[in-house]
Enzyme design. Structure first.
Site, PDB file in Angstrom:
ATOM      1  N   HIS A  60       0.607  -0.733   0.020  1.00 32.10           N
ATOM      2  CA  HIS A  60       0.068   0.181  -0.121  1.00 32.10           C
ATOM      3  C   HIS A  60       1.067   0.941  -0.177  1.00 32.10           C
ATOM      4  CE1 HIS A  60      -3.759   1.853   1.756  1.00 32.10           C
ATOM      5  NE2 HIS A  60      -3.478   2.659   0.964  1.00 32.10           N
ATOM      6  N   ARG A  64       1.698   8.950  -6.806  1.00 31.04           N
ATOM      7  CA  ARG A  64       1.645   9.962  -6.929  1.00 31.04           C
ATOM      8  C   ARG A  64       1.567  10.385  -8.824  1.00 31.04           C
ATOM      9  NH1 ARG A  64      -1.632  10.052  -2.474  1.00 31.04           N
ATOM     10  NH2 ARG A  64      -1.063  11.357  -1.016  1.00 31.04           N
ATOM     11  N   HIS A 232      -5.374  -0.759   5.343  1.00 29.49           N
ATOM     12  CA  HIS A 232      -5.011   0.138   7.419  1.00 29.49           C
ATOM     13  C   HIS A 232      -6.232   0.244   8.103  1.00 29.49           C
ATOM     14  CE1 HIS A 232      -7.401   2.289   4.761  1.00 29.49           C
ATOM     15  NE2 HIS A 232      -6.921   2.649   3.827  1.00 29.49           N
ATOM     16  N   ASN A 278      -5.920   8.769   7.455  1.00 25.97           N
ATOM     17  CA  ASN A 278      -6.870   8.136   7.322  1.00 25.97           C
ATOM     18  C   ASN A 278      -6.858   6.502   6.669  1.00 25.97           C
ATOM     19  OD1 ASN A 278      -9.913   8.140   7.224  1.00 25.97           O
ATOM     20  ND2 ASN A 278      -9.874   8.794   4.723  1.00 25.97           N
ATOM     21  N   ASP A 305       1.259   2.172   3.379  1.00 24.76           N
ATOM     22  CA  ASP A 305       0.020   3.650   3.475  1.00 24.76           C
ATOM     23  C   ASP A 305       0.791   5.121   3.082  1.00 24.76           C
ATOM     24  OD1 ASP A 305      -2.106   5.028   2.078  1.00 24.76           O
ATOM     25  OD2 ASP A 305      -3.569   5.283   4.267  1.00 24.76           O
ATOM     26  N   HIS A 309       2.702  14.470   1.033  1.00 23.84           N
ATOM     27  CA  HIS A 309       1.708  15.356   0.562  1.00 23.84           C
ATOM     28  C   HIS A 309       3.083  16.556   0.649  1.00 23.84           C
ATOM     29  CE1 HIS A 309      -1.660  14.187   0.067  1.00 23.84           C
ATOM     30  NE2 HIS A 309      -1.536  13.334   1.426  1.00 23.84           N
TER      31      HIS A 309
HETATM   32  O1  DOR Z   1      -4.423   8.769   5.037  1.00 24.74           O
HETATM   33  C1  DOR Z   1      -4.610   8.735   3.734  1.00 24.74           C
HETATM   34  N1  DOR Z   1      -4.015   9.364   2.427  1.00 24.74           N
HETATM   35  N2  DOR Z   1      -5.551   7.231   3.294  1.00 24.74           N
HETATM   36  C2  DOR Z   1      -6.142   8.044   2.428  1.00 24.74           C
HETATM   37  O2  DOR Z   1      -7.266   7.112   2.503  1.00 24.74           O
HETATM   38  C3  DOR Z   1      -5.820   8.289   1.256  1.00 24.74           C
HETATM   39  C4  DOR Z   1      -3.763   9.285   0.713  1.00 24.74           C
HETATM   40  C5  DOR Z   1      -3.741   9.591   0.237  1.00 24.74           C
HETATM   41  O3  DOR Z   1      -4.275   9.624  -1.535  1.00 24.74           O
HETATM   42  O4  DOR Z   1      -3.078  10.612   0.863  1.00 24.74           O
HETATM   43 ZN    ZN Z   2      -6.573   3.503   2.073  1.00 19.58          ZN
HETATM   44 ZN    ZN Z   3      -3.931   4.641   0.456  1.00 18.60          ZN
END
Ligand code: DOR
Ligand code: ZN
Ligand code: ZN
Length: 437
Positions: A60, A64, A232, A278, A305, A309
């Site tokens: 996971h 991007r 997650h 998330n 995950d 950003h």
């Molecule tokens: O924290 C998260 N970031 N959870 C997600 O489900 C999506 C992911 C993202 O794409 O930034």
């Molecule tokens: Zn997710």
């Molecule tokens: Zn994810």
């Protein structure tokens, strides 16, 4: 090309190996023990005092690319993977365009190959544009090289559409990876519901947001025979639901991310979006249950995950920042420190969750150091203690709550198909660039 990895402690649970021995690599694959002499080796890696493991497989990550290259690209994401000892990654489809076509699947694969730092395995979207309505062409996506399908970032909210998706996944023998989040219940929440949420005056995300969809998806998988992998997992009930699913004989597996077993919402110091992801950091009881689930085998996978950003995006506090933290460069150290040092998992157990089980779940011939297998390997020093410094990350994303945390377990070398792609802090590509200057 012949490489000899000398005197390391080889942890290869797929072959019941846990012993100090030499590992022989020839032309990209694991060769027979003693198949060449030291003198014949083109390269000798001294692994005295180090662990030698099959490279990690992270089910996971978010690279991007295409579309959000300012956050991460296949190059920088692959670099982060190599630094973290991760030799295969599943790249989630919430890109721009969404990975819902054979063309985009091929783009990600090609770019991954060109980088050559980790195996990049694209996950295709369940619905066109991740809009939750029309199913994508699973057969064509699989043919193009998609390793699984997922709507990650959200859930397909229409239950009939999702049941159709499960049927189609089962027909095409494709794994479905589920992000479980009931959209209506989120209602603008940004942090786990509870004391901390009240203290900070933010909108909460209750456990039911995850739990009701986890239950829904498990029952749909049971009925359709689909292979379901739960992404997650963060709540106590998720662990219980996975336990139940396994008891019922359903084809369900589940992952836990290092942040969810390392931190609880009580560790959030202030309105700092480095702690926003998330699903959110949950309560102490949830963390305890996730750790128990990892310990007793209910939860079979540790994945990150990895969600990079930009610094600017993450400066805006909980209410206005995007969800997500990076994870590829800290997963081994966090898992080792939090789970092995504390006796929850053995070293073999850790390698199972970070390499053997994920490989099995997506059906790739990795996580195994038997003769003839591709030499995807990671070598780590579990005695090295250090403080996590996000400025050192190769990922474009520096968004982590773990900066400044003292951990144990440093990746020393990563090999991909018998090539050293990372060693002692430096990537293969960086080394080549330096040579050219
Ligand atoms: O924290 C998260 N970031 N959870 C997600 O489900 C999506 C992911 C993202 O794409 O930034
Ligand atoms: Zn997710
Ligand atoms: Zn994810």
């Amino acid at each position: 090309m012949k490489i000899l990895i000398k005197n390391g402690l080889v942890i290869d649970p797929a072959n019941n190996i846990h012993e100090k021995k030499n590992l022989f690599i020839k032309d990209g694959t694991i060769a027979e023990d003693g198949s060449f002499s030291e003198g014949e080796a083109d390269r000798i890696i001294d692994a005295e005092g180090l662990l030698v493991m099959p490279g990690f497989v992270d089910l996971h990550v978010h690279f991007r690319d295409p579309g959000f290259e300012y956050k991460e690209t296949v190059e920088t994401g692959s670099a982060a993977a190599a630094c973290g000892g991760v030799t295969s990654v599943c790249a989630m489809p919430n890109t721009k365009p969404v990975t819902d076509s054979a063309e985009t699947v091929r783009y990600v694969i090609e770019k991954g190959k060109k980088c050559g730092l980790t195996n990049v395995l694209p996950v295709a979207a369940v619905t066109v544009g991740q809009e939750g309505r029309e199913l994508t062409d699973f057969g064509a996506l699989k043919e193009a090289g998609a390793i699984a399908v997922s709507e990650d970032g959200k859930s397909v909210m229409d239950i009939v559409t999702y049941r159709e998706a499960m049927k189609l996944a089962a027909e095409n023998d494709m794994l479905i990876m589920a992000h479980c989040e009931e959209r209506e219940l989120v209602n603008g929440g940004v942090i786990n519901s509870g004391e901390k949420q009240k203290e900070l005056g933010l909108a909460g995300i209750g456990s039911s947001v995850e739990d009701v969809i986890t239950a829904r998806d498990i029952f749909l998988a049971g009925e359709t025979g689909a292979r379901l992998h739960l992404c997650h997992c963060s709540t106590k009930a998720s662990v219980e639901l996975v336990r139940m699913a396994k008891k019922l004989g359903y084809n369900v597996t589940a992952e836990v991310c290092p942040h969810h077993f390392t931190l609880s919402d009580e560790d959030i110091p202030c309105d700092d979006a480095m702690y926003k992801m998330n699903p959110p950091l949950r309560g102490r009881e949830d963390v305890k249950t996730l750790i128990e689930g990892l310990g007793d085998g209910t939860m079979e996978v540790i994945s990150t995950d990895h969600a990079p950003h930009s610094a600017e995006e993450k400066q805006k506090g909980f209410s206005k920042s995007p969800f997500g933290i990076v994870g590829l460069e800290t997963s081994f150290a966090l898992a080792y420190t939090r789970l092995v040092e504390t006796g929850v998992l053995t070293l073999d157990g850790l390698v199972e969750k970070m390499s053997v089980n994920p490989s099995r779940i997506i059906g790739i011939d990795k996580g195994n150091l038997a003769e003839g297998k591709p030499a995807d390997i990671c070598i780590a020093d579990i005695n090295e203690e250090y403080v996590i410094n996000p400025d050192e990350f190769k990922s474009k994303g520096k968004n982590t709550p773990f900066g400044g945390m003292r951990v144990k377990g440093r990746i020393k070398y990563t090999l991909l198909n018998g090539q050293v792609v990372f060693e002692n802090g430096t990537l293969k590509s960086e080394k080549e660039q330096r040579k050219m200057q």
